[in-house]
Design a protein around this motif. Structure first.
Motif, mmCIF file in Angstrom:
data_model
loop_
_atom_site.group_PDB
_atom_site.id
_atom_site.type_symbol
_atom_site.label_atom_id
_atom_site.label_comp_id
_atom_site.label_asym_id
_atom_site.label_seq_id
_atom_site.Cartn_x
_atom_site.Cartn_y
_atom_site.Cartn_z
ATOM 1 N N UNK A 141 0.818 -1.220 0.000
ATOM 2 C CA UNK A 141 0.000 0.000 0.000
ATOM 3 C C UNK A 141 0.857 1.278 0.000
ATOM 4 N N UNK A 142 1.991 1.175 -0.650
ATOM 5 C CA UNK A 142 2.861 2.339 -0.845
ATOM 6 C C UNK A 142 2.310 3.211 -1.975
ATOM 7 N N UNK A 143 1.717 2.545 -2.983
ATOM 8 C CA UNK A 143 1.110 3.250 -4.116
ATOM 9 C C UNK A 143 -0.251 2.636 -4.417
ATOM 10 N N UNK A 144 -1.075 3.374 -5.151
ATOM 11 C CA UNK A 144 -2.396 2.884 -5.525
ATOM 12 C C UNK A 144 -2.247 1.808 -6.614
ATOM 13 N N UNK A 145 -3.181 0.881 -6.700
ATOM 14 C CA UNK A 145 -3.107 -0.150 -7.738
ATOM 15 C C UNK A 145 -3.158 0.469 -9.137
ATOM 16 N N UNK A 146 -2.319 -0.024 -10.031
ATOM 17 C CA UNK A 146 -2.310 0.460 -11.413
ATOM 18 C C UNK A 146 -1.825 -0.669 -12.316
ATOM 19 N N UNK A 147 -2.443 -0.818 -13.448
ATOM 20 C CA UNK A 147 -1.981 -1.809 -14.419
ATOM 21 C C UNK A 147 -0.646 -1.315 -14.981
ATOM 22 N N UNK A 148 0.362 -2.179 -15.043
ATOM 23 C CA UNK A 148 1.671 -1.743 -15.549
ATOM 24 C C UNK A 148 1.608 -1.073 -16.918
ATOM 25 N N UNK A 149 0.681 -1.533 -17.764
ATOM 26 C CA UNK A 149 0.556 -0.938 -19.101
ATOM 27 C C UNK A 149 0.194 0.540 -19.016
ATOM 28 N N UNK A 150 -0.659 0.900 -18.057
ATOM 29 C CA UNK A 150 -1.030 2.308 -17.885
ATOM 30 C C UNK A 150 0.174 3.138 -17.449
ATOM 31 N N UNK A 151 0.957 2.584 -16.532
ATOM 32 C CA UNK A 151 2.136 3.315 -16.064
ATOM 33 C C UNK A 151 3.133 3.522 -17.201
ATOM 34 N N UNK A 152 3.361 2.469 -17.979
ATOM 35 C CA UNK A 152 4.284 2.581 -19.119
ATOM 36 C C UNK A 152 3.782 3.607 -20.120
ATOM 37 N N UNK A 153 2.470 3.570 -20.405
ATOM 38 C CA UNK A 153 1.899 4.542 -21.344
ATOM 39 C C UNK A 153 2.035 5.968 -20.820
ATOM 40 N N UNK A 154 1.812 6.133 -19.514
ATOM 41 C CA UNK A 154 1.920 7.475 -18.925
ATOM 42 C C UNK A 154 3.331 8.036 -19.051
ATOM 43 N N UNK A 155 4.319 7.214 -18.709
ATOM 44 C CA UNK A 155 5.710 7.670 -18.796
ATOM 45 C C UNK A 155 6.089 7.958 -20.238
ATOM 46 N N UNK A 156 5.758 7.029 -21.131
ATOM 47 C CA UNK A 156 6.127 7.198 -22.542
ATOM 48 C C UNK A 156 5.475 8.431 -23.156
ATOM 49 N N UNK A 157 4.169 8.591 -22.926
ATOM 50 C CA UNK A 157 3.461 9.713 -23.553
ATOM 51 C C UNK A 157 3.949 11.056 -23.025
ATOM 52 N N UNK A 158 4.212 11.149 -21.724
ATOM 53 C CA UNK A 158 4.673 12.416 -21.149
ATOM 54 C C UNK A 158 6.079 12.783 -21.628
#
Length: 201
Positions: A141-158
């Motif tokens: 519970x250090x971070x909220x649940x997120x699908x890895x694909x969303x995180x990768x997309x967020x980093x890549x797009x930004x």
């Protein structure tokens, strides 16, 4: 010797422009020769084929960065440090090679399997350790649940979109090249801060 280096660099610069505009499949050696302001015979003297020229450009840019990406995500750095390091180094790489995002994007759409195999050397990105770190952070519970694909997309797009959308940004915000460069320097810190803050509970 100096003339040879100058001519070769002129060819490489011209080829980058042509490959970005027309892609690997659509580019012709004559197009590259015309862009470089030389005759086709001289172009063939330096590079025997379009494929060889593409390989030199690819290896000199994307090819050198991909091993670094694997190194970052398979390292012992924390997941936060990995996002910070990748964002900073990716933006630096594209500032050095502004043609890179469009070049990669065009090739991925035109010949996805062949290009991605060449880009990653026939292997998949080594992000397993990074994904396990995320799973642990979610479990604890250090971070909220997120699908890895969303995180990768967020980093890549930004990281990627500002370069693809640069002309639009410059027109709307009245940003010149020097100001854009400064914004990208700031973005090396802002992107990971934004991503990490958004994940916190």
């Amino acid at each position: 010797m100096e003339t040879d280096k100058s001519t070769e660099q002129k060819i490489l610069d011209a080829a980058k422009k042509v490959f970005v505009a027309k892609g690997m499949a659509g580019a012709r050696m004559q197009d590259i020769a015309d862009e470089a302001g030389i005759n086709k015979a001289l172009l063939h003297y330096y590079f025997r084929s379009k494929e060889k020229l593409f390989e030199v450009i690819f290896t000199g840019t994307v090819g050198r960065f991909i091993p670094r990406v694997n190194e970052i995500f398979s390292s012992d750095m924390s997941w936060q440090e990995k996002i910070e390091t990748f964002s900073s180094e990716y933006i630096d790489k594209v500032l050095e090679n502004p043609f890179l995002p469009l070049f990669v994007m065009n090739e991925m759409h035109k010949q996805p399997e062949e290009f991605l195999k060449k880009m990653w050397g026939g292997e998949k990105p080594k992000i397993g350790k990074f994904l396990k770190q995320l799973e642990k952070a979610i479990e604890e519970k250090e971070i909220r649940p997120i699908h890895p694909a969303h995180l990768i997309m967020n980093v890549m797009s930004l990281c990627i979109f500002p370069f693809i959308g640069k002309p639009m940004l410059q027109m709307i915000a009245g940003v010149n090249d020097q100001q854009f460069f400064q914004l990208m320097q700031e973005r090396k810190l802002l992107v990971p801060q934004f991503i990490i803050q958004a994940l916190k509970i």
